[in-house]
Structure formats: structure tokens, C-alpha cells
Scaffold this motif. Structure first.
Motif, PDB file in Angstrom:
ATOM      1  N   ASP A  98      19.941 -42.527  -0.188  1.00  0.00           N
ATOM      2  CA  ASP A  98      21.214 -43.607  -0.909  1.00  0.00           C
ATOM      3  C   ASP A  98      21.568 -44.153  -2.095  1.00  0.00           C
ATOM      4  O   ASP A  98      22.071 -45.134  -1.508  1.00  0.00           O
ATOM      5  N   LYS A  99      20.810 -43.931  -3.246  1.00  0.00           N
ATOM      6  CA  LYS A  99      21.012 -44.633  -4.102  1.00  0.00           C
ATOM      7  C   LYS A  99      21.186 -44.109  -5.483  1.00  0.00           C
ATOM      8  O   LYS A  99      20.867 -43.495  -5.571  1.00  0.00           O
ATOM      9  N   ARG A 100      22.190 -44.840  -5.444  1.00  0.00           N
ATOM     10  CA  ARG A 100      22.436 -44.391  -7.002  1.00  0.00           C
ATOM     11  C   ARG A 100      22.067 -44.427  -8.002  1.00  0.00           C
ATOM     12  O   ARG A 100      20.884 -45.502  -8.174  1.00  0.00           O
TER      13      ARG A 100
ATOM     14  N   SER B  63      29.935 -55.519 -16.375  1.00  0.00           N
ATOM     15  CA  SER B  63      31.315 -57.143 -16.624  1.00  0.00           C
ATOM     16  C   SER B  63      30.218 -57.970 -15.969  1.00  0.00           C
ATOM     17  O   SER B  63      30.691 -59.283 -17.243  1.00  0.00           O
TER      18      SER B  63
ATOM     19  N   LEU C  93      21.792 -36.248 -13.041  1.00  0.00           N
ATOM     20  CA  LEU C  93      21.694 -36.998 -12.685  1.00  0.00           C
ATOM     21  C   LEU C  93      22.656 -37.544 -12.024  1.00  0.00           C
ATOM     22  O   LEU C  93      22.829 -38.075 -10.767  1.00  0.00           O
ATOM     23  N   ASP C  94      24.018 -37.278 -12.367  1.00  0.00           N
ATOM     24  CA  ASP C  94      25.429 -37.872 -11.999  1.00  0.00           C
ATOM     25  C   ASP C  94      24.924 -39.376 -11.984  1.00  0.00           C
ATOM     26  O   ASP C  94      25.953 -39.894 -11.388  1.00  0.00           O
TER      27      ASP C  94
ATOM     28  N   ARG D  97      26.987 -42.533 -13.008  1.00  0.00           N
ATOM     29  CA  ARG D  97      28.034 -42.929 -13.384  1.00  0.00           C
ATOM     30  C   ARG D  97      27.310 -44.509 -13.894  1.00  0.00           C
ATOM     31  O   ARG D  97      26.240 -45.207 -13.027  1.00  0.00           O
ATOM     32  N   PRO D  98      27.731 -45.085 -14.248  1.00  0.00           N
ATOM     33  CA  PRO D  98      27.814 -46.879 -14.559  1.00  0.00           C
ATOM     34  C   PRO D  98      27.984 -47.455 -13.620  1.00  0.00           C
ATOM     35  O   PRO D  98      29.390 -47.541 -12.815  1.00  0.00           O
ATOM     36  N   ASN D  99      26.853 -48.474 -13.092  1.00  0.00           N
ATOM     37  CA  ASN D  99      28.043 -50.100 -12.863  1.00  0.00           C
ATOM     38  C   ASN D  99      28.461 -51.193 -12.556  1.00  0.00           C
ATOM     39  O   ASN D  99      28.211 -51.792 -14.291  1.00  0.00           O
ATOM     40  N   LEU D 100      29.615 -50.855 -12.906  1.00  0.00           N
ATOM     41  CA  LEU D 100      30.916 -51.764 -12.824  1.00  0.00           C
ATOM     42  C   LEU D 100      30.567 -52.714 -12.947  1.00  0.00           C
ATOM     43  O   LEU D 100      30.816 -53.607 -14.166  1.00  0.00           O
ATOM     44  N   ALA D 101      30.467 -53.302 -11.779  1.00  0.00           N
ATOM     45  CA  ALA D 101      29.837 -54.625 -11.413  1.00  0.00           C
ATOM     46  C   ALA D 101      28.855 -55.653 -12.421  1.00  0.00           C
ATOM     47  O   ALA D 101      28.750 -56.815 -13.223  1.00  0.00           O
ATOM     48  N   ALA D 102      28.173 -54.880 -12.552  1.00  0.00           N
ATOM     49  CA  ALA D 102      26.627 -55.649 -13.702  1.00  0.00           C
ATOM     50  C   ALA D 102      26.881 -54.828 -15.283  1.00  0.00           C
ATOM     51  O   ALA D 102      26.437 -55.819 -15.785  1.00  0.00           O
TER      52      ALA D 102
END
Lengths: 347, 347
Positions: free
Chosen positions: A13-15, A67, A57-58, A60-65
Motif C-alpha cells: 500500500d505504499k508508493r 515543497s 514502478l509508476d 510519482r513524486p511526493n509533492l509535500a516532501a
DNA sequence: TTGTAGGCGTTATCAT
DNA sequence: ATGATAACGCCTACAA
């Protein structure tokens, strides 16, 4: 070959993160970071490997991290009016599209109610840490003070409001159209006018009203009345029946099409013919106007591009530049003449 | 008293953090964190001190940092249709208000265009790391696959779409109103009907159409035609002139008010009287309908609360509960009878 | 051209 | 009831 799950250990369940991409690509984690940042100094081969891993892996960046580290959120907040009668949908979608094109995400916040809890949340949202800028489609006035009492403020653009040294140019488009409406009606022979305005708090409404008054005065015409409306059909209906019908006015300039529809129907409901007795001009080019009885003369404004322009103004601010007024001020508004305007009755 | 700036060293342009609040309050930084989390085990005195410090510094939490740690964003994404002719403003503001009330922020994203860059950004946005859930006011279908090909998905609610075991109840409100419209027209004496539908991709449009057909059949009436519309006035106009006028149909059920306006004007434009020759029923209670000629019979739907309900459905999902269908299904839709519906002409 | 170390602001976990 | 420490995922700086 059983203890370490190698490349995809993620708990289902983890990106994946850049670390897992890095591992799969056989590079270090910020080579991946470089890839994401499109660093041109990378060897083509490395790019390929990383690119493959990302895709596989598809990732996608973690936007919060991101920013948090960059101190830029790539987010703007759009403030919507609380009024239920006026919701600038097209403005919103235009601004949102422009923002997305520029790589920004859009938060919408309403100004509805005033529960303390919500005020707090909105206050938090509007912090520099949470949003790069603010775009408002509703007058802000003292609300702002309440929402963010002190400290650094992010750039703010209120649609339709401009600072003094660009006022002239920026408002030109609307003013020009307003003047042309009056001119058109005057050319038809009208001498006595009524303007059904929008709320004074809206810069756009105020500007149209001001220009209406100036234009009428400039041309030596008569403004029989300026009615304070609220963008609604009901306010137009009321103005039509209570102010315009039975008055000497033969020409009406309505703040927008919905108001104009109300004016026309209000007049018709008391037996006043449009355009036989009174001409009515709208503003917005609502689709219905084409099919209305009579078809409504109006101003076609590209709300989409108005929304885009508003965002561009904010973007300039974000880049530290002085925002330029829209350049294509000429083509922004286009008058459309239909059957709701005609010469006044020959007395 | 000169080396360490004590309590407000912030570089002018930087928001205070919990560390600065902590220093000012004379506590440790996560006592402040506890305060923010409203931890009940704190001594009242400590609460007071921290509270004061927070207020004095006008501290606001950094949402990105928080969500990075908690792995919850308190954010939902709302997807808007790309269609320019149908923008559910009220739905949006209702949903946004409900979301704000529940402590969620709202990101809006449009489905306009298909530039790769935008798809990518949207794809990123829709990751679990960036958003807790998705609320869509437009049909998603295979778009979704494109946007987030694999991996964990966040909960998604598409307005108007329900899974099978709740379909019956959830759609009841709309179906009931649709049936009542047919019933009302039948009671007036109408026998031959036309339905001007919305796009089939919209669950709400499809549902109304289906129920229309079922209701007509159930009552032994005749459906002369079902016209595929697109929510626009123009599609109504076209249907009115090309399909309804000159046909044996005497009653029209339009997918929404804008379409109904088009139908009426289209019929009038070719000399067909409404409601003398044909009755028309709308859906939405657009304000203009009250002032239209003839005033439009319609269904008042509280779009605000429909938007709120949609968000509630998402919220249930977020809490891991099975989403309940709206309970107040009864009062959601209210038929409003005005002058656009009347008995058919006596042949 | 690529890798290593450090820190962004917050909450969680463990002490005390 | 409160404090110290680690970790979230990423990027910037510097080192190699």
C-alpha cells in the motif's frame, strides 16, 4: 533469493520513493532527483535507466516532501465568492487551466460563513508555506486582515482590481466596451438611459458603472437612473418593473446577461415592448441570449481567457516581475448586436 | 542580551515554526505539537502558555510538513468536466463547503485537453501521498486508467454513480422525480412524449432517461422520441424545431432547464405555442425559469446539498465505512409547477 | 557526471 | 505531563 525482496519491497500500500527507483536503476537516489529535475548534465544512458525504473514502478513524486524542501508549493489558492447568485465558473476553469499549464495546483476556498474553525483552516492555507499565491474572484477588503492578520503575505491578485499605475490600461477593455454600448444606443437615437449595475464591491461592476456615467455625460445624454443590482435575474426584473417601465428611459445597459433577461421579462410583463419601447443591452454572451425573445445584444467576453489573464498576473507577481496589464486589451471584449436594441419609439 | 535574538529571530520573511513557539512558551517543541493536536493530557497552565505564544507569533502550521509525517493530506481533489456547456458550480461550492467543514482542503483539476505534461501533473496529484480522495463531477471511465495506471488508489466518488447494491436507493430521488414529471403530464392528459436527454456518459442523465422510458411504458404512454442533447440551450432549440415541432408529441421532458429554455424558444420560433400546443418540463430550477415566458415547470434540486452529499459519500470511504446512500432521498427533489405545462390541445 | 551528508517542519515513539 | 530522538521524502550543497 528469499530474504531480501530486492526491488519492490513496498508494503503493497505504499508508493515507491526515489530510493526504490534508484535501487532499481542502479544509481543513487539523487541521480533520480536530477532526472526529475530534468538536469541536462546527465549521461543519456543514465537517463534511460532511470526513466525505465520510474516507468516500471509508476513512480510519482511526493509533492509535500518536495515543497517542504524547496519552500515552494507550486500551489495557488483561488478564493470564490460566497454569493450564490454569482459564481464565475468560467473564470475558475480558465484560471485553473492556466495554472495547471504553468505547473501549479489550485486550491479552492470559499468565503462562505464564518465559523471560527474554518477561518482558522483557511488562514493556515493562505500561509506562504502552504500556497505560493492567491487569486481571488471576489472582493476581499477587510476579510484578508481577518484571515492572515500579520506576518509575510503571499502575492495576491483580485480579479478586476489593479493598482493605480496600470489602472488605465488594464481597465481599458471593459471601459471601452461600456462606452461603445452607450455609443451604439446613442447612435440609434436614444437619449435617456438606465444602468442596472452589479454590486459596488466588484471592481468590474463599479468600473462599468463609472464608465457608463462618464460616457453618458461625455455625450450629453441623460442617465435617468442607476439601479443597484446583484447580478441576479430577479434584480433585473425588479428594475424593469419598478424603475424603467413608465419612465422616460428608452435604453438600458445591464450589468450582465442574467440581469438583462430579468429586465426584459420584467418590462414585457407590464406590457412594455422590447425593443419597440425600450432597448436592452447585456454583458457576457450567455448562450441563452441567442435564443431569447428578443435575442439579446451583449458583449462577448472570453471568461476563460480572463481567468487565464488573472492567473498570468499572479504568475508575474510570483516571478517577482511587475504584472503587466493584459496586452490584448483590444480583442478581449466584442460587442454583439442582436434584436434587443433598436431605435427608440418616434414620439 | 545581544548575541541571541531570543524569541523572534525569524528572517523577516519566514513564518514561525513550532520551535519558535516552544521557545517563547518555554516548553519543548512537541509540547507545542501536542497543543496543536489538542492533546487532553496537558496541564491547563501549559496550554495557556502555548496558546499565548501561538497567538502572539500568529503561528500557522505547515501543512506539507504535517502531511509528510502523518501520511494524510487532509486534501481531496475535485475533478471538473472539460465540457464548457455544463459546469456544476453549485455542486462544487456545496462539496467544497462540506469538505472545508470536515477539515479538508480542496484541489480542483480540470480534464481539459490532454497535454502529456498536464496528465503527468494530474497523475501526481492523484497519488495517495498528495490527496486523500477524489470527488469527480464528470464521468471518469477510462480516463482514470490513464491517470493512475497502477499502484494504490485513493478512494474515488463519481457524483451520480453508485455501486450496484445501493443503486436502487441512491437513485431513487431522481427516478421518483422523473416518474412524477411523466405522471403529472399524463394527469394533464398528455399521451405522446419526447425526452431531450443529457449526455449518456453522465449517470444522472442516463438515469433520468431510463426512468423516463420506464415510466412512459409503465403508464401505457407513447415516447415519440428521445433526443440526445448535451445540456445546452442550443441542443434544446434544435430538438424543438427539428424533432418536436410538427410531431404528434404534446409533452416534453427536458434534461435540464437550459435545454428546456431552448426547446421552448425553438418551438415558439416556428409558431408552436407553449403550453397551448406543447408542454415542457425542465429540471434544476434555474432562477430564470421563474421569469421566463412561459414560466417554466421544473424540479428544484438543492445542488448545494447534492454536492455536500457527494462529499459525505467520499468521507465515508475515507473513514473506511461503506458509504451510505443519501437518507433524505425524499426531500431532495421538489417538483415546481408553473405555466409551461398545461393540458394538451383538445383535438 | 555522479554520490554523500544534511536538513526542511512536523508527528510518533520512546523515555523520563 | 513533558522532553529527547528519529523518521517522513525530497532537494541543495558539496565532495568525489
Amino acid at each position: 533469493m528469499s530474504e531480501q525482496p530486492a526491488t519492490q519491497p513496498r508494503d503493497a500500500d505504499k508508493r515507491p520513493t526515489i530510493y526504490e527507483v534508484a535501487r532499481l536503476a542502479g544509481v543513487s537516489h539523487q541521480t533520480v532527483s536530477r532526472f526529475l529535475r530534468k538536469d541536462p548534465t546527465m549521461r543519456p544512458d543514465t537517463v534511460r535507466r532511470v526513466s525505465h525504473a520510474v516507468e516500471k514502478l509508476d513512480y510519482r513524486p511526493n509533492l509535500a516532501a518536495r515543497s517542504m524542501r524547496t519552500r515552494r508549493t507550486n500551489r495557488i489558492a483561488v478564493i470564490l465568492p460566497e454569493t450564490t447568485s454569482f459564481v464565475p465558473t468560467r473564470l475558475l476553469s480558465g484560471a485553473a487551466a492556466a495554472a495547471h499549464d504553468a505547473g501549479y495546483l489550485v486550491d479552492v476556498v470559499g468565503l462562505e460563513g464564518d465559523a471560527a474553525a474554518r477561518a482558522e483552516r483557511i488562514g493556515a492555507l493562505l500561509q506562504p508555506a502552504n500556497v505560493d499565491g492567491i487569486l481571488s474572484f471576489t472582493p476581499l477588503a477587510e476579510n484578508l486582515e481577518r484571515l492572515a492578520p500579520s506576518g509575510p503575505r503571499v502575492p495576491i491578485v483580485v480579479d478586476g482590481e489593479y493598482d493605480d499605475n496600470m489602472r488605465a490600461r488594464a481597465l481599458l477593455a471593459d471601459a471601452k466596451a461600456a462606452d461603445e454600448i452607450v455609443g451604439h444606443l446613442a447612435d440609434l437615437g436614444h437619449r435617456t438611459f438606465v444602468h442596472v449595475a452589479g454590486p459596488k464591491t466588484f471592481a468590474s461592476a463599479l468600473n462599468r458603472r463609472t464608465e457608463y456615467e462618464a460616457s453618458v455625460a461625455r455625450r450629453g445624454l441623460v442617465s435617468h437612473a442607476v439601479v443597484e443590482g446583484d447580478w441576479s435575474t430577479g434584480s433585473g426584473w425588479k428594475a424593469g418593473r419598478e424603475v424603467i417601465a413608465g419612465s422616460p428611459a428608452t435604453a438600458v445597459f445591464a450589468a450582465n446577461d442574467r440581469v438583462a433577461f430579468g429586465v426584459i421579462r420584467g418590462l414585457q410583463s407590464v406590457g412594455v415592448d422590447v425593443p419597440g419601447r425600450v432597448s436592452v443591452f447585456g454583458w457576457d454572451d450567455d448562450e441563452l441570449g441567442r435564443y431569447f425573445q428578443p435575442p439579446l445584444s451583449t458583449v462577448r467576453v472570453n471568461r476563460e481567457s480572463q481567468g487565464r489573464a488573472a492567473f498570468q498576473r499572479l504568475l508575474s507577481l510570483l516571478h517577482g516581475k511587475q504584472p503587466a496589464a493584459p496586452m490584448d486589451t483590444a480583442g478581449l471584449n466584442q460587442l454583439i448586436f442582436r434584436d434587443s436594441t433598436a431605435p427608440p419609439p418616434t414620439v
